[in-house]
Design a protein around this motif. Structure first.
Motif, PDB file in Angstrom:
ATOM      1  N   GLY A  51      34.810  -2.012  38.379  1.00  0.00           N
ATOM      2  CA  GLY A  51      34.610  -2.125  36.943  1.00  0.00           C
ATOM      3  C   GLY A  51      35.865  -1.703  36.215  1.00  0.00           C
ATOM      4  O   GLY A  51      36.685  -0.952  36.750  1.00  0.00           O
ATOM      5  N   ARG A  52      36.024  -2.186  34.998  1.00  0.00           N
ATOM      6  CA  ARG A  52      37.159  -1.800  34.168  1.00  0.00           C
ATOM      7  C   ARG A  52      36.678  -0.796  33.128  1.00  0.00           C
ATOM      8  O   ARG A  52      35.711  -1.043  32.402  1.00  0.00           O
ATOM      9  N   ILE A  53      37.346   0.334  33.060  1.00  0.00           N
ATOM     10  CA  ILE A  53      37.020   1.377  32.083  1.00  0.00           C
ATOM     11  C   ILE A  53      37.593   0.920  30.741  1.00  0.00           C
ATOM     12  O   ILE A  53      38.803   0.944  30.538  1.00  0.00           O
ATOM     13  N   VAL A  54      36.714   0.467  29.838  1.00  0.00           N
ATOM     14  CA  VAL A  54      37.194  -0.089  28.573  1.00  0.00           C
ATOM     15  C   VAL A  54      37.240   0.949  27.455  1.00  0.00           C
ATOM     16  O   VAL A  54      37.940   0.751  26.463  1.00  0.00           O
ATOM     17  N   LEU A  55      36.507   2.053  27.615  1.00  0.00           N
ATOM     18  CA  LEU A  55      36.507   3.091  26.580  1.00  0.00           C
ATOM     19  C   LEU A  55      36.208   4.435  27.218  1.00  0.00           C
ATOM     20  O   LEU A  55      35.310   4.542  28.065  1.00  0.00           O
ATOM     21  N   GLN A  63      40.940  -0.407  36.388  1.00  0.00           N
ATOM     22  CA  GLN A  63      39.826  -0.758  37.259  1.00  0.00           C
ATOM     23  C   GLN A  63      39.613   0.376  38.250  1.00  0.00           C
ATOM     24  O   GLN A  63      40.560   1.053  38.653  1.00  0.00           O
ATOM     25  N   ALA A  64      38.359   0.572  38.667  1.00  0.00           N
ATOM     26  CA  ALA A  64      38.017   1.592  39.655  1.00  0.00           C
ATOM     27  C   ALA A  64      36.725   1.180  40.351  1.00  0.00           C
ATOM     28  O   ALA A  64      36.064   0.221  39.945  1.00  0.00           O
ATOM     29  N   LEU A  65      36.374   1.917  41.399  1.00  0.00           N
ATOM     30  CA  LEU A  65      35.130   1.682  42.122  1.00  0.00           C
ATOM     31  C   LEU A  65      34.020   2.567  41.565  1.00  0.00           C
ATOM     32  O   LEU A  65      34.237   3.751  41.286  1.00  0.00           O
ATOM     33  N   PHE A  66      32.826   1.962  41.430  1.00  0.00           N
ATOM     34  CA  PHE A  66      31.657   2.645  40.881  1.00  0.00           C
ATOM     35  C   PHE A  66      30.417   2.327  41.701  1.00  0.00           C
ATOM     36  O   PHE A  66      30.285   1.217  42.215  1.00  0.00           O
ATOM     37  N   VAL A  67      29.491   3.280  41.780  1.00  0.00           N
ATOM     38  CA  VAL A  67      28.147   3.013  42.286  1.00  0.00           C
ATOM     39  C   VAL A  67      27.334   2.605  41.065  1.00  0.00           C
ATOM     40  O   VAL A  67      27.258   3.353  40.086  1.00  0.00           O
ATOM     41  N   VAL A  68      26.724   1.403  41.112  1.00  0.00           N
ATOM     42  CA  VAL A  68      26.015   0.890  39.934  1.00  0.00           C
ATOM     43  C   VAL A  68      24.495   0.902  40.075  1.00  0.00           C
ATOM     44  O   VAL A  68      23.795   0.571  39.120  1.00  0.00           O
ATOM     45  N   ASN A  69      23.972   1.286  41.237  1.00  0.00           N
ATOM     46  CA  ASN A  69      22.515   1.271  41.393  1.00  0.00           C
ATOM     47  C   ASN A  69      21.913   2.661  41.544  1.00  0.00           C
ATOM     48  O   ASN A  69      20.863   2.837  42.153  1.00  0.00           O
ATOM     49  N   MET A 104      28.044   6.032  38.894  1.00  0.00           N
ATOM     50  CA  MET A 104      28.957   7.086  39.311  1.00  0.00           C
ATOM     51  C   MET A 104      30.308   6.469  39.653  1.00  0.00           C
ATOM     52  O   MET A 104      30.376   5.431  40.308  1.00  0.00           O
ATOM     53  N   ILE A 105      31.366   7.108  39.196  1.00  0.00           N
ATOM     54  CA  ILE A 105      32.717   6.675  39.538  1.00  0.00           C
ATOM     55  C   ILE A 105      33.139   7.362  40.835  1.00  0.00           C
ATOM     56  O   ILE A 105      32.744   8.505  41.100  1.00  0.00           O
ATOM     57  N   TYR A 106      33.914   6.655  41.653  1.00  0.00           N
ATOM     58  CA  TYR A 106      34.496   7.280  42.836  1.00  0.00           C
ATOM     59  C   TYR A 106      35.776   7.977  42.423  1.00  0.00           C
ATOM     60  O   TYR A 106      36.775   7.345  42.099  1.00  0.00           O
TER      61      TYR A 106
END
Length: 122
Positions: free
Chosen positions: A27-31, A74-80, A94-96
């Motif tokens: 995901g991209r951290i936009v804010l 961009q970074a890796l995230f757990v989305v579920n 959660m962000i890694y």
């Protein structure tokens, strides 16, 4: 090269079925915003292509200026992960952030080159 650390013990084995339960996406951290009434938490708005999530992280004390350092990356995230309420805000993932558990200044887990937002790990 970085300094060596004493490696933590390896956690117990899991199965591929256990691993398949975790939905990890880029995901991209936009804010990046402060979380009121919290010394540690920041609030990130993260773009995953087809959806956006609010994700909280305790990195306010780890970085001099989290907004300047990670916004737009961009970074890796757990989305579920189940939504979790922290300091009056709801986190939807959660962000890694690598290194915190080992006592070093954390860094983000990032793809080596740009990929579409929402791309899954695996």
């Amino acid at each position: 090269m970085t300094d060596q650390i004493k490696a933590a013990p390896v956690k117990p084995n899991i199965t591929i079925d256990d691993l398949d339960k975790i939905d990890i996406r880029v995901g991209r951290i936009v804010l990046v915003e402060d979380v009121e009434n919290s010394k540690k938490l920041i609030k990130m708005t993260v773009d995953f292509g087809d959806f956006t999530r609010t994700i909280l992280s305790g990195m306010k004390e780890e970085r001099e200026d989290p907004k300047a350092e990670i916004e737009g990356k961009q970074a890796l995230f757990v989305v579920n992960m189940a939504p979790r309420k922290m300091a009056g805000e709801v986190s939807e993932g959660m962000i890694y952030d690598i290194g915190y558990e080992d006592g070093i200044l954390p860094v983000l887990a990032v793809p080596e080159s740009e990929v579409p937002n929402g791309v899954r790990l695996g």
